[in-house]
Design a protein around this motif. Structure first.
Motif, PDB file in Angstrom:
ATOM      1  N   SER A   1       2.284  14.494 -14.510  1.00 48.00           N
ATOM      2  CA  SER A   1       2.913  13.819 -15.641  1.00 48.00           C
ATOM      3  C   SER A   1       2.641  14.605 -16.919  1.00 48.00           C
ATOM      4  O   SER A   1       1.532  15.065 -17.143  1.00 48.00           O
ATOM      5  CB  SER A   1       2.365  12.400 -15.767  1.00 48.00           C
ATOM      6  OG  SER A   1       2.938  11.749 -16.873  1.00 48.00           O
ATOM      7  N   LYS A   2       3.666  14.780 -17.764  1.00 47.20           N
ATOM      8  CA  LYS A   2       3.539  15.543 -18.994  1.00 47.20           C
ATOM      9  C   LYS A   2       3.690  14.632 -20.204  1.00 47.20           C
ATOM     10  O   LYS A   2       4.067  13.472 -20.097  1.00 47.20           O
ATOM     11  CB  LYS A   2       4.601  16.645 -19.026  1.00 47.20           C
ATOM     12  CG  LYS A   2       4.507  17.630 -17.858  1.00 47.20           C
ATOM     13  CD  LYS A   2       3.213  18.418 -17.887  1.00 47.20           C
ATOM     14  CE  LYS A   2       3.172  19.453 -16.769  1.00 47.20           C
ATOM     15  NZ  LYS A   2       1.899  20.204 -16.763  1.00 47.20           N
ATOM     16  N   TRP A   3       3.389  15.195 -21.385  1.00 47.85           N
ATOM     17  CA  TRP A   3       3.632  14.464 -22.618  1.00 47.85           C
ATOM     18  C   TRP A   3       5.128  14.202 -22.745  1.00 47.85           C
ATOM     19  O   TRP A   3       5.950  15.035 -22.385  1.00 47.85           O
ATOM     20  CB  TRP A   3       3.146  15.275 -23.809  1.00 47.85           C
ATOM     21  CG  TRP A   3       1.651  15.356 -23.927  1.00 47.85           C
ATOM     22  CD1 TRP A   3       0.811  16.068 -23.137  1.00 47.85           C
ATOM     23  CD2 TRP A   3       0.833  14.706 -24.900  1.00 47.85           C
ATOM     24  NE1 TRP A   3      -0.485  15.910 -23.549  1.00 47.85           N
ATOM     25  CE2 TRP A   3      -0.503  15.083 -24.635  1.00 47.85           C
ATOM     26  CE3 TRP A   3       1.098  13.853 -25.978  1.00 47.85           C
ATOM     27  CZ2 TRP A   3      -1.572  14.628 -25.404  1.00 47.85           C
ATOM     28  CZ3 TRP A   3       0.037  13.403 -26.748  1.00 47.85           C
ATOM     29  CH2 TRP A   3      -1.283  13.787 -26.454  1.00 47.85           C
ATOM     30  N   GLN A   4       5.481  13.026 -23.281  1.00 46.34           N
ATOM     31  CA  GLN A   4       6.876  12.635 -23.390  1.00 46.34           C
ATOM     32  C   GLN A   4       7.170  12.128 -24.795  1.00 46.34           C
ATOM     33  O   GLN A   4       6.333  11.471 -25.417  1.00 46.34           O
ATOM     34  CB  GLN A   4       7.211  11.532 -22.385  1.00 46.34           C
ATOM     35  CG  GLN A   4       6.967  11.905 -20.940  1.00 46.34           C
ATOM     36  CD  GLN A   4       7.179  10.723 -20.015  1.00 46.34           C
ATOM     37  OE1 GLN A   4       7.863   9.771 -20.358  1.00 46.34           O
ATOM     38  NE2 GLN A   4       6.591  10.789 -18.838  1.00 46.34           N
ATOM     39  N   LEU A   5       8.375  12.420 -25.281  1.00 48.42           N
ATOM     40  CA  LEU A   5       8.846  11.883 -26.549  1.00 48.42           C
ATOM     41  C   LEU A   5       9.558  10.573 -26.255  1.00 48.42           C
ATOM     42  O   LEU A   5      10.531  10.546 -25.500  1.00 48.42           O
ATOM     43  CB  LEU A   5       9.798  12.876 -27.214  1.00 48.42           C
ATOM     44  CG  LEU A   5      10.165  12.622 -28.674  1.00 48.42           C
ATOM     45  CD1 LEU A   5       8.933  12.705 -29.567  1.00 48.42           C
ATOM     46  CD2 LEU A   5      11.214  13.630 -29.138  1.00 48.42           C
ATOM     47  N   VAL A   6       9.068   9.469 -26.826  1.00 44.53           N
ATOM     48  CA  VAL A   6       9.606   8.159 -26.475  1.00 44.53           C
ATOM     49  C   VAL A   6       9.946   7.367 -27.728  1.00 44.53           C
ATOM     50  O   VAL A   6       9.466   7.640 -28.824  1.00 44.53           O
ATOM     51  CB  VAL A   6       8.612   7.346 -25.618  1.00 44.53           C
ATOM     52  CG1 VAL A   6       8.274   8.075 -24.338  1.00 44.53           C
ATOM     53  CG2 VAL A   6       7.352   7.036 -26.406  1.00 44.53           C
ATOM     54  N   VAL A   7      10.769   6.354 -27.555  1.00 45.79           N
ATOM     55  CA  VAL A   7      11.097   5.408 -28.614  1.00 45.79           C
ATOM     56  C   VAL A   7      11.071   4.015 -28.019  1.00 45.79           C
ATOM     57  O   VAL A   7      11.635   3.774 -26.957  1.00 45.79           O
ATOM     58  CB  VAL A   7      12.486   5.704 -29.234  1.00 45.79           C
ATOM     59  CG1 VAL A   7      13.576   5.662 -28.180  1.00 45.79           C
ATOM     60  CG2 VAL A   7      12.800   4.720 -30.358  1.00 45.79           C
ATOM     61  N   ASN A   8      10.354   3.088 -28.673  1.00 51.61           N
ATOM     62  CA  ASN A   8      10.352   1.670 -28.310  1.00 51.61           C
ATOM     63  C   ASN A   8      10.086   1.439 -26.824  1.00 51.61           C
ATOM     64  O   ASN A   8      10.872   1.789 -25.985  1.00 51.61           O
ATOM     65  CB  ASN A   8      11.686   1.009 -28.678  1.00 51.61           C
ATOM     66  CG  ASN A   8      11.599  -0.504 -28.532  1.00 51.61           C
ATOM     67  OD1 ASN A   8      10.520  -1.065 -28.436  1.00 51.61           O
ATOM     68  ND2 ASN A   8      12.736  -1.150 -28.521  1.00 51.61           N
ATOM     69  N   GLY A   9       9.001   0.829 -26.515  1.00 52.92           N
ATOM     70  CA  GLY A   9       8.708   0.540 -25.126  1.00 52.92           C
ATOM     71  C   GLY A   9       7.696   1.488 -24.536  1.00 52.92           C
ATOM     72  O   GLY A   9       7.576   1.604 -23.323  1.00 52.92           O
ATOM     73  N   GLY A  10       6.958   2.193 -25.384  1.00 47.62           N
ATOM     74  CA  GLY A  10       5.919   3.070 -24.867  1.00 47.62           C
ATOM     75  C   GLY A  10       4.806   2.302 -24.200  1.00 47.62           C
ATOM     76  O   GLY A  10       4.137   2.808 -23.324  1.00 47.62           O
ATOM     77  N   ARG A  11       4.596   1.058 -24.606  1.00 44.97           N
ATOM     78  CA  ARG A  11       3.485   0.302 -24.032  1.00 44.97           C
ATOM     79  C   ARG A  11       3.933  -0.440 -22.782  1.00 44.97           C
ATOM     80  O   ARG A  11       4.986  -1.045 -22.738  1.00 44.97           O
ATOM     81  CB  ARG A  11       2.951  -0.711 -25.047  1.00 44.97           C
ATOM     82  CG  ARG A  11       1.922  -1.654 -24.446  1.00 44.97           C
ATOM     83  CD  ARG A  11       1.448  -2.664 -25.447  1.00 44.97           C
ATOM     84  NE  ARG A  11       0.631  -2.042 -26.466  1.00 44.97           N
ATOM     85  CZ  ARG A  11       0.123  -2.707 -27.486  1.00 44.97           C
ATOM     86  NH1 ARG A  11       0.363  -3.979 -27.636  1.00 44.97           N
ATOM     87  NH2 ARG A  11      -0.628  -2.093 -28.372  1.00 44.97           N
ATOM     88  N   ASN A  12       3.122  -0.371 -21.765  1.00 45.14           N
ATOM     89  CA  ASN A  12       3.283  -1.234 -20.607  1.00 45.14           C
ATOM     90  C   ASN A  12       1.909  -1.455 -19.996  1.00 45.14           C
ATOM     91  O   ASN A  12       0.900  -1.037 -20.551  1.00 45.14           O
ATOM     92  CB  ASN A  12       4.272  -0.641 -19.590  1.00 45.14           C
ATOM     93  CG  ASN A  12       3.851   0.734 -19.107  1.00 45.14           C
ATOM     94  OD1 ASN A  12       2.674   0.970 -18.850  1.00 45.14           O
ATOM     95  ND2 ASN A  12       4.804   1.642 -18.995  1.00 45.14           N
ATOM     96  N   SER A  13       1.857  -2.109 -18.857  1.00 47.39           N
ATOM     97  CA  SER A  13       0.565  -2.473 -18.294  1.00 47.39           C
ATOM     98  C   SER A  13      -0.240  -1.264 -17.845  1.00 47.39           C
ATOM     99  O   SER A  13      -1.425  -1.365 -17.583  1.00 47.39           O
ATOM    100  CB  SER A  13       0.775  -3.409 -17.102  1.00 47.39           C
ATOM    101  OG  SER A  13       1.543  -2.769 -16.105  1.00 47.39           O
ATOM    102  N   GLU A  14       0.408  -0.100 -17.765  1.00 48.70           N
ATOM    103  CA  GLU A  14      -0.287   1.070 -17.237  1.00 48.70           C
ATOM    104  C   GLU A  14      -0.900   1.940 -18.318  1.00 48.70           C
ATOM    105  O   GLU A  14      -1.924   2.581 -18.098  1.00 48.70           O
ATOM    106  CB  GLU A  14       0.700   1.900 -16.410  1.00 48.70           C
ATOM    107  CG  GLU A  14       0.078   3.129 -15.771  1.00 48.70           C
ATOM    108  CD  GLU A  14       1.086   3.942 -15.010  1.00 48.70           C
ATOM    109  OE1 GLU A  14       0.711   5.009 -14.509  1.00 48.70           O
ATOM    110  OE2 GLU A  14       2.244   3.513 -14.913  1.00 48.70           O
TER     111      GLU A  14
END
Length: 245
Positions: free
Chosen positions: A1-14
């Motif tokens: 798994s690599k670093w990812q550019l994200v918007v909204n929804g970065g948080r989850n249970s993991e």
């Protein structure tokens, strides 16, 4: 798994990443996620003719054992230097600021996480001058967050979220009306406790992310935003508290 550019929804249970970014302070902004220990982020080659300060904002919530480090490779001297690190701590659900000095020369900068599922980066800036002399940029204000100097966007003032230790960002806001309906991208100073279980997280969602497309209360339709938690993996002894800081 690599670093990812994200918007909204970065948080989850993991992963325990932030609900919104540092730049604009809402859930439409983007930031960089680092999900795996050992996956580094490397800058383009940097060539400087005068001293500069590299400034960045980072987010890590929960118990952190080995932390994150920043290393610099000096191409002229052909050697590595450790310039910034944070080790064992219990991180809060806020963006904090880190910075370090770079002298004239040619460099590569590497951000290196040492814990799994912990880190987010945003607003990595290279500013001329020494870090001790650095001022916040236009459109920002300075305060202390968790006893560390922080530069925050003016947009987060009077938004019902305490970003500063002395509460200056929420002071003298009598002309603002506080409505905590989650539609503006923040969670109104609600924060999940740092020592809660990692089995589930409170997340900001719309109707399509709820069982049966549950309508929100604000608009009474499926376009609104609400907080949700998945309880399927929780035990009776697990804690997932939200508190107002």
């Amino acid at each position: 798994s690599k670093w990812q550019l994200v918007v909204n929804g970065g948080r989850n249970s993991e992963n325990r990443f932030p609900l919104f970014d540092h730049t604009v302070g809402n859930n439409q902004g983007m930031y960089l996620l680092g999900k795996t220990r050992g996956d580094d982020v490397k800058s383009p080659h940097i060539e400087l003719s005068s001293p500069h300060c590299m400034r960045f904002h980072y987010h890590m919530r929960g118990k952190v054992v080995q932390g994150m480090a920043v290393s610099v490779y000096n191409m002229d001297q052909e050697k590595w230097m450790d310039v910034w690190n944070i080790t064992e701590t219990v991180g809060v659900d806020r963006w904090l600021m880190g910075m370090f000095d770079l002298e004239p020369g040619r460099f590569d900068v590497i951000f290196r996480p040492h814990d799994n599922r912990r880190f987010a980066l945003d607003d990595i800036l290279l500013i001329e001058g020494k870090c001790n002399d650095m001022r916040c940029l236009e459109g920002e204000f300075k305060c202390m967050t968790q006893a560390s100097v922080n530069c925050l966007p003016l947009a987060v003032m009077c938004n019902f979220v305490l970003d500063c230790d002395d509460t200056i960002d929420e002071y003298n806001c009598k002309d603002r009306t506080y409505i905590c309906d989650f539609e503006n991208g923040n969670i109104c100073s609600l924060e999940q406790e740092s020592d809660d279980t990692m089995m589930s997280e409170w997340v900001m969602v719309n109707s399509s992310n709820t069982p049966g497309n549950l309508q929100d209360h604000t608009f009474q339709n499926n376009s609104g935003t609400m907080l949700k938690i998945n309880t399927e993996e929780l035990l009776k002894s697990d804690h997932v508290f939200m508190s107002h800081y």
